[in-house]
Structures are given as structure tokens and as C-alpha cells.
Scaffold this motif. Sequence first.
Motif, PDB file in Angstrom:
ATOM      1  N   ASP A 254       0.820  -1.226   0.000  1.00 24.68           N
ATOM      2  CA  ASP A 254       0.000   0.000   0.000  1.00 24.68           C
ATOM      3  C   ASP A 254       0.850   1.270   0.000  1.00 24.68           C
ATOM      4  OD1 ASP A 254       0.804  -0.775   2.612  1.00 24.68           O
ATOM      5  OD2 ASP A 254      -0.600   0.663   3.469  1.00 24.68           O
ATOM      6  N   GLU A 255       2.147   1.146   0.214  1.00 23.70           N
ATOM      7  CA  GLU A 255       3.034   2.315   0.168  1.00 23.70           C
ATOM      8  C   GLU A 255       3.614   2.434  -1.239  1.00 23.70           C
ATOM      9  OE1 GLU A 255       3.345   4.499   2.428  1.00 23.70           O
ATOM     10  OE2 GLU A 255       2.657   3.507   4.266  1.00 23.70           O
ATOM     11  N   GLN A 256       3.131   3.373  -2.015  1.00 16.67           N
ATOM     12  CA  GLN A 256       3.599   3.542  -3.395  1.00 16.67           C
ATOM     13  C   GLN A 256       4.342   4.871  -3.521  1.00 16.67           C
ATOM     14  OE1 GLN A 256       3.470   1.327  -5.948  1.00 16.67           O
ATOM     15  NE2 GLN A 256       2.545  -0.182  -4.578  1.00 16.67           N
ATOM     16  N   LYS A 257       5.560   4.799  -4.027  1.00 10.43           N
ATOM     17  CA  LYS A 257       6.412   6.002  -4.089  1.00 10.43           C
ATOM     18  C   LYS A 257       5.814   7.094  -4.991  1.00 10.43           C
ATOM     19  CE  LYS A 257       9.088   4.390  -7.906  1.00 10.43           C
ATOM     20  NZ  LYS A 257      10.078   3.676  -8.534  1.00 10.43           N
ATOM     21  N   ALA A 258       4.908   6.695  -5.903  1.00 10.32           N
ATOM     22  CA  ALA A 258       4.288   7.672  -6.815  1.00 10.32           C
ATOM     23  C   ALA A 258       3.623   8.816  -6.051  1.00 10.32           C
ATOM     24  CB  ALA A 258       3.263   6.966  -7.700  1.00 10.32           C
ATOM     25  N   GLU A 262       5.731  15.319  -7.593  1.00  9.62           N
ATOM     26  CA  GLU A 262       6.713  16.130  -8.339  1.00  9.62           C
ATOM     27  C   GLU A 262       8.152  15.922  -7.850  1.00  9.62           C
ATOM     28  OE1 GLU A 262       4.406  17.351  -6.270  1.00  9.62           O
ATOM     29  OE2 GLU A 262       5.049  19.197  -5.270  1.00  9.62           O
ATOM     30  N   TYR A 263       8.326  15.483  -6.601  1.00 10.91           N
ATOM     31  CA  TYR A 263       9.706  15.315  -6.114  1.00 10.91           C
ATOM     32  C   TYR A 263      10.418  14.174  -6.844  1.00 10.91           C
ATOM     33  CZ  TYR A 263       7.999  18.430  -2.535  1.00 10.91           C
ATOM     34  OH  TYR A 263       7.436  19.504  -1.899  1.00 10.91           O
ATOM     35  N   LEU A 264       9.650  13.161  -7.259  1.00  9.26           N
ATOM     36  CA  LEU A 264      10.248  12.062  -8.019  1.00  9.26           C
ATOM     37  C   LEU A 264      10.815  12.595  -9.330  1.00  9.26           C
ATOM     38  CD1 LEU A 264       7.693   9.123  -7.702  1.00  9.26           C
ATOM     39  CD2 LEU A 264      10.061   9.109  -6.927  1.00  9.26           C
ATOM     40  N   ASN A 270      14.809   7.622  -6.588  1.00 15.48           N
ATOM     41  CA  ASN A 270      13.788   6.951  -5.791  1.00 15.48           C
ATOM     42  C   ASN A 270      14.080   7.045  -4.306  1.00 15.48           C
ATOM     43  OD1 ASN A 270      12.224   6.002  -7.912  1.00 15.48           O
ATOM     44  ND2 ASN A 270      13.620   4.277  -8.251  1.00 15.48           N
ATOM     45  N   PRO A 271      13.020   7.019  -3.492  1.00 17.70           N
ATOM     46  CA  PRO A 271      13.248   6.825  -2.060  1.00 17.70           C
ATOM     47  C   PRO A 271      13.755   5.402  -1.831  1.00 17.70           C
ATOM     48  CG  PRO A 271      10.919   6.670  -2.571  1.00 17.70           C
ATOM     49  CD  PRO A 271      11.599   7.075  -3.843  1.00 17.70           C
TER      50      PRO A 271
END
Length: 285
Positions: A254-258, A262-264, A270-271
Motif C-alpha cells: 500500500d506504500e507507493q512512491k508515486a 513532483e519530487y520524483l 527513488n526513495p
Amino acid sequence: MNCFEIAKKVLDRSFAKIEGSQEEKVKLINKRISELQTAYGNLDQKDGVDYSDPITQFAYIYKYTTAHASYVCTLMEKADRKDALPTEGKIKLASIGGGPGSDFLGFLKFYNSSCYSGISAISNSFDKDSDWSYCWSKVFEEARECTEGEEACSSLSTNFHILDVCDPKSTQRIDDYTDSDIFTMIYFMSEVYQFRDKVAPFFTYLFSNIRKGATVLFIDNKTDRYREWFDFFVGANGYEVLISGEDRWVPSFDEQKAVLGEYLTLLKQNPKLQGDIAYRVVRKM
Ligand SMILES: C[S@@+](CC[C@H](N)C(=O)[O-])C[C@H]1O[C@@H](n2cnc3c(N)ncnc32)[C@H](O)[C@@H]1O
């Protein structure tokens, strides 16, 4: 509850606090991310990591907070299956080296996704770097807003305490909190290992004074000397080892970096997601 969402809101506020044009900020943040990565690869050689400025804090929260919070939640799920966690009433968390609040986020995510309810959570975070307190308070505010109306924690209070474990007075400062129910040491022992002679009195005091029945959660790099140091204090002070392992972990699905939006695109990196970690859950006997 979604940690990337909370991190994004805190990052928006932190980004605004950094001086300069967008391009300058991005350059500074990327430089700091790579300095942090280098520092974490050489923890035993450096003077300690300095987290005091907003650029480093942004870099840390962007790169590490969600992964660490998610690992804490996963470890708590494992601990819960061993009946190692309190499930009702007032629950006191003490995070040693809690930084921006990653440990607290993981704690909250666990209880909010559990079947428990009516919990009153009191979170105390101890860290030497007073400059974390701004991020800490924002993480808490955003977490409270994001979890409003969720069942588990009917009341939530948090405190940030300045505490340097190298300082001989640190034992007095932790004294009022040794009756906490859950202690977290997340990527903390690796950070102070190089000062182990100075830090030993603090850990000796803490491990011997933690109340009977309390649970300690440990996560750190999968490097022998860090986990062996933790295991030494556990072995010397009467703890039952409930969970012990080394593995590669990733945040829950459930944790999606998207969500970082805008920071991506701006930072073009990537984090942290994967971590090669050592983990422990121990209970004071
Ligand atoms: C790698 S960060 C981990 C933060 C958080 N637990 C997490 O997992 O995201 C290490 C933390 O230890 C804190 N720290 C380093 N040396 C310390 C000391 N001597 N006493 C207390 N805190 C310290 C730093 O300020 C930092 O917040």
C-alpha cells in the motif's frame, strides 16, 4: 494510513523552508542525499551525521522515512503474532534516536491497521538533534490529520526530548520513561556504534532499567557488529528473545512512491525501498 502521503505533506512544508530557486534546491537536496548515502556506508569512520539543516532533513525524510516506518510496522505485525505488544488502554512508546518520527509513524500504522481499538497512545522520541523537532511536530500533525476518524487510537500525544546518549546525564533524562511499553531503536545503534565507549553507560542503564514485560524493537543494517552489540545488552540484562532475523525487506504494497509526485520528477531518484536488515523483538523478563 499511508506513510508516503504523510511524508509528502511534510516535504512540501520543508521544501518551502529551503532557500533558493527550485533548481538550486534540487541540486542541494541531491547532493545531501548522496552525502547521507556515503555517510551511512562509513558510519564507523565519520564524526557522526549532522541532521541540523533543513536540506538534510528534507533529504532524509524523502529517502528514508517511509521505508523505516514501514519496516517498523512489519516488525510490529510479527511481534503481535507472538503476543509481544500491548493491545488496549494507554500505550507508551519510547523511540531512542527517533529522528523525524519514522518509528512513531510505523507504530501508528501498525495500530491503525490492527483489529484493536480504544488505544490511547503516548509517544516520546529521544534524539540529540533538537533541529529534528520541527519535522517531528509536522510529522505528528500530518499523521493526526490523516488518521482522524480511524478506529484504533482514540487519543494520541507525542513529545520530543533532546537527549544525547553520549552525555553522562542521559541516564537521568531517560529515567522517567523506563516504564514505557514499547522501545524502538531503529537504525540507531549503527549511528552511535563508533562512540560505544561513551554510549555504553546509557545502554547499560536503559537495558537494565526497562520495566519487566516491556518490549524492545530493533532494526538496523545487516552488519554483524551492530546486531551483536544489541544482542550483548539483551544477553546481559535478562531479556527473552522473541524474534531474531536478518532479511531483505521492502515497504508494504500500500506504500507507493508515486505519492511523492513532483519530487520524483525533480530529484530523479527513488526513495529507499529495499533494506538488508537485522531485526529483533525482545521482552524484559
Ligand atoms: C539514521 S537516523 C534514524 C532515525 C529514525 N529512527 C529512523 O529510522 O528514521 C539516526 C538518528 O539517531 C540520532 N542520533 C545520533 N547520535 C545520537 C546520540 N548521540 N544521541 C541521541 N540521538 C542520536 C540522529 O539525530 C538521528 O535522528
